[in-house]
Design an enzyme around this catalytic site. Structure first.
Site, PDB file in Angstrom:
ATOM      1  N   ASN A 204       4.996  79.406  32.344  1.00 43.75           N
ATOM      2  CA  ASN A 204       5.861  80.520  32.742  1.00 43.75           C
ATOM      3  C   ASN A 204       7.291  80.080  33.019  1.00 43.75           C
ATOM      4  O   ASN A 204       8.241  80.765  32.661  1.00 43.75           O
ATOM      5  CB  ASN A 204       5.292  81.224  33.966  1.00 43.75           C
ATOM      6  CG  ASN A 204       3.943  81.843  33.705  1.00 43.75           C
ATOM      7  OD1 ASN A 204       3.007  81.638  34.454  1.00 43.75           O
ATOM      8  ND2 ASN A 204       3.813  82.603  32.623  1.00 43.75           N
ATOM      9  N   LYS A 209       7.707  81.484  42.373  1.00 44.83           N
ATOM     10  CA  LYS A 209       6.696  82.513  42.102  1.00 44.83           C
ATOM     11  C   LYS A 209       5.950  82.755  43.413  1.00 44.83           C
ATOM     12  O   LYS A 209       5.237  81.891  43.918  1.00 44.83           O
ATOM     13  CB  LYS A 209       5.744  82.085  40.999  1.00 44.83           C
ATOM     14  CG  LYS A 209       4.723  83.148  40.636  1.00 44.83           C
ATOM     15  CD  LYS A 209       3.878  82.717  39.438  1.00 44.83           C
ATOM     16  CE  LYS A 209       4.654  82.859  38.143  1.00 44.83           C
ATOM     17  NZ  LYS A 209       3.809  82.521  36.972  1.00 44.83           N
TER      18      LYS A 209
END
Length: 331
Positions: A204, A209
C-alpha cells in the site's frame, strides 16, 4: 543484579537464558545470529555497550517465515532494549507481545516483515522511542505486509511511539490493522514508502495507516509528519476505513496525493494541522486543515524536513544511531 557481557551468538543466547529481573545484557560487538532471540523473562535490560553500535544480523533465518523467523521475539514484560540494530530477519525484526517494554535508539532494517511489530492482547503499554525502521520488505507476499512499525492485530491498550521515523518500507510507514485499542504517536515522521524501485515489491505504501474496516481504537497524534507519499500509496494520514476517534495536534502533510483521509472517524479533532502540495483531503464536513500557500514558507519547511530525513538515512546506512531530533517548524 548481574551484567552479562556478550560478543557472540552463543554468549547472547546463554545470557538471555540465564538473565533474571534486574539483570543487564551488554552487547559489545556485532553478532551473526543463527536463530531468533526469544525474551520470555521480565525485567531485564538488553543494550549496546557504551561506545558500540552492535548489528544483530539474522541472515541465517532470512528465508524463515512465521515466529521462527522473528529476530527478537519479546513475550516478557518490563524489559528495556536500546542502542542496537536488527537486520535481515525472515519475519519481524522485533515482535512484542508483552507489556510495559521500552525500546529506545534502535534501528530495524532489511527484515522480511514489519521492522517492529506490537501485537496480541497481552501487548500493553509498550513505548518505542527514537527508533528508525526502513527498507523492510516481505517478498513472500510481494510487499503487502512489511511496514516500518505496526501496532495491530488486537494489541492491547496504551502503546505509544515517540520520536520514531519510518521510511522506504514496502508497505506502510505505520499500520494499525484490526486494532480496537488506543495508540499514541508523538513527533513521528514517515516518508517514501511503497517504492518498488527500492524494495523490489510494493504494497500500500501509505504514511500513517490508522485502522482498518470497522476498527474502533482511538488514535492520538502530536507533531507528526507524513510526506512524499506518491508511490504505490497516496495518503499521508490514512484512516483506512477505521471508525475510531482521531485527535491530531500540530500535524503536517506535504508532497502527498491525499493529505488526510479521516472522513470515517467517529469523532475527529484537528488542531493547527497543516498541509501543502497535496491534491486533496477526505475529511468530515466542517473539518479543515490550514493550507500553506506561501511558497517561501513551503520551501523552508520542506528543506528543514528533508535535511533531517536525509541525515537520518545517512546515519542508518552508516550504523549510526540518530536518537531524538528537533524540528523547529511548528511556529
Amino acid at each position: 543484579m548481574s551484567t552479562y557481557s556478550v560478543t557472540t551468538y552463543s554468549e547472547l543466547k546463554n545470557a538471555v537464558a540465564s538473565a533474571g529481573s534486574g539483570d543487564t545484557i551488554s552487547i559489545g560487538a556485532s553478532i551473526s545470529c543463527s536463530a531468533r532471540i526469544k525474551i520470555s523473562t521480565s525485567g531485564i535490560t538488553m543494550k549496546a555497550k557504551s561506545g558500540v553500535t552492535p548489528v544483530l544480523d539474522f541472515s541465517a533465518i532470512s528465508s524463515t517465515t512465521g515466529d521462527s523467523g522473528i529476530g527478537i521475539y519479546v513475550t516478557g514484560s518490563n524489559n528495556a532494549f536500546s542502542g542496537f540494530i536488527v537486520q535481515y530477519a525472515g519475519d519481524n525484526g522485533m515482535k512484542i507481545e508483552g507489556a510495559n517494554n521500552t525500546v529506545t535508539n534502535c534501528i530495524f532494517r532489511y527484515n522480511g516483515d514489519t521492522g517492529l511489530q506490537i501485537s496480541k492482547s497481552t501487548a500493553k503499554s509498550n513505548t518505542i522511542k527514537y527508533c528508525d525502521s526502513y527498507r523492510n520488505c516481505d517478498t513472500a507476499t510481494e510487499g503487502e505486509n512489511a511496514d516500518g512499525f505496526a501496532c495491530k492485530l488486537s494489541a492491547g491498550a496504551g502503546n505509544q511511539f515517540i520520536g520514531c521515523r519510518s521510511f522506504q518500507n514496502s508497505d506502510d510507514g505505520w499500520d494499525s490493522y484490526n486494532m480496537n485499542n488506543d495508540v499514541t504517536y508523538t513527533d513521528c515522521i514517515t516518508w517514501h514508502n511503497g517504492d518498488a524501485s527500492i524494495t523490489k515489491y510494493a504494497g500500500n505504501g501509505n504514511g500513517f495507516k490508522l485502522g482498518s474496516s470497522g476498527s474502533t481504537g482511538a488514535r492520538t497524534m502530536t507533531r507528526c509528519i507524513a510526506w512524499d507519499t506518491q508511490y504505490s500509496g497516496k495518503k499521508g494520514f490514512d484512516q483506512n476505513n477505521g471508525v475510531g476517534a482521531v485527535t491530531l495536534v500540530n500535524c503536517l502533510s506535504f508532497d502527498n496525493v491525499i493529505g488526510y483521509q479521516l472522513d470515517e472517524a467517529s469523532s475527529l479533532t484537528m488542531t493547527n494541522c497543516r498541509e501543502f502540495n497535496c491534491d486533496s483531503d477526505e475529511l468530515p464536513s466542517g473539518v479543515s486543515v490550514t493550507k500553506i500557500t506561501d511558497t517561501s514558507k513551503q520551501a523552508s519547511i520542506r528543506n528543514a524536513v528533508k535535511t533531517a530525513c536525509n541525515k537520518i538515512l545517512s546515519n542508518c546506512e552508516n550504523d549510526i544511531i540518530t536518537g531524538a531530533i528537533t524540528l523547529d517548524i511548528w511556529g
